[in-house]
Design a protein around this motif. Sequence first.
Motif, PDB file in Angstrom:
ATOM      1  N   LYS A  39      37.980 -30.806  40.938  1.00 24.09           N
ATOM      2  CA  LYS A  39      36.343 -31.367  40.860  1.00 24.09           C
ATOM      3  C   LYS A  39      36.652 -32.927  40.159  1.00 24.09           C
ATOM      4  O   LYS A  39      36.664 -32.882  38.906  1.00 24.09           O
ATOM      5  N   LEU A  40      36.705 -33.819  41.003  1.00 21.87           N
ATOM      6  CA  LEU A  40      37.007 -35.052  40.454  1.00 21.87           C
ATOM      7  C   LEU A  40      35.930 -35.885  40.484  1.00 21.87           C
ATOM      8  O   LEU A  40      34.998 -35.929  41.384  1.00 21.87           O
ATOM      9  N   GLN A  41      35.959 -37.065  39.469  1.00 22.32           N
ATOM     10  CA  GLN A  41      34.878 -37.898  39.344  1.00 22.32           C
ATOM     11  C   GLN A  41      35.572 -39.133  38.959  1.00 22.32           C
ATOM     12  O   GLN A  41      36.305 -39.279  37.966  1.00 22.32           O
ATOM     13  N   LEU A  42      35.469 -40.142  39.892  1.00 21.34           N
ATOM     14  CA  LEU A  42      35.990 -41.683  39.536  1.00 21.34           C
ATOM     15  C   LEU A  42      35.018 -42.318  38.623  1.00 21.34           C
ATOM     16  O   LEU A  42      33.851 -42.426  38.946  1.00 21.34           O
ATOM     17  N   GLY A  43      35.311 -42.714  37.446  1.00 23.13           N
ATOM     18  CA  GLY A  43      34.708 -43.269  36.492  1.00 23.13           C
ATOM     19  C   GLY A  43      34.472 -44.647  36.939  1.00 23.13           C
ATOM     20  O   GLY A  43      35.451 -45.426  36.918  1.00 23.13           O
ATOM     21  N   THR A  44      33.258 -45.235  36.671  1.00 21.42           N
ATOM     22  CA  THR A  44      33.030 -46.794  37.132  1.00 21.42           C
ATOM     23  C   THR A  44      32.017 -47.326  35.725  1.00 21.42           C
ATOM     24  O   THR A  44      31.496 -46.584  35.115  1.00 21.42           O
ATOM     25  N   ALA A  45      32.269 -48.458  35.584  1.00 27.37           N
ATOM     26  CA  ALA A  45      31.409 -49.068  34.468  1.00 27.37           C
ATOM     27  C   ALA A  45      30.029 -49.221  34.982  1.00 27.37           C
ATOM     28  O   ALA A  45      29.254 -49.289  34.322  1.00 27.37           O
ATOM     29  N   SER A  46      29.867 -49.359  36.059  1.00 20.59           N
ATOM     30  CA  SER A  46      28.447 -49.644  36.762  1.00 20.59           C
ATOM     31  C   SER A  46      28.251 -49.005  38.059  1.00 20.59           C
ATOM     32  O   SER A  46      29.197 -48.182  38.713  1.00 20.59           O
ATOM     33  N   ARG A  47      27.004 -48.563  38.503  1.00 17.27           N
ATOM     34  CA  ARG A  47      26.780 -47.731  39.689  1.00 17.27           C
ATOM     35  C   ARG A  47      27.022 -48.458  40.867  1.00 17.27           C
ATOM     36  O   ARG A  47      27.251 -48.092  41.822  1.00 17.27           O
ATOM     37  N   ASP A  48      27.024 -49.883  40.443  1.00 15.02           N
ATOM     38  CA  ASP A  48      27.170 -50.574  41.842  1.00 15.02           C
ATOM     39  C   ASP A  48      28.825 -50.783  42.157  1.00 15.02           C
ATOM     40  O   ASP A  48      29.211 -51.586  43.194  1.00 15.02           O
ATOM     41  N   ASP A  49      29.655 -50.309  41.374  1.00 12.46           N
ATOM     42  CA  ASP A  49      31.291 -50.585  41.678  1.00 12.46           C
ATOM     43  C   ASP A  49      31.632 -49.627  43.113  1.00 12.46           C
ATOM     44  O   ASP A  49      31.553 -48.561  43.034  1.00 12.46           O
TER      45      ASP A  49
END
Length: 93
Positions: free
Chosen positions: A16-26
Amino acid sequence: GASGTLVSMKPAGGLKLQLGTASRDDRRARFAAVVVETVGGSEMGGLKLVTDSRGRLRYRLPAGEYRLRSADVPDAFFRVGAHGWTAVRVPLS
């Protein structure tokens, strides 16, 4: 008696993968190509998967140790157990 073979059984565990972003717009997390391969396994190139529009994916895998590779993330190592999902969050670099 039981019928079928171990090979035909579906794995009960998975990634179950989640790529972490600094913002939702990435946009790098949207539909990102990732490769999942076994640690110490053959050099067959691994499984080529794509995240959804939110940088997530779920994929059933047999129990074992794996490495995740992608262009915008550092390599991530994880272990999948025999049952349940293994949550992996990887920050985009």
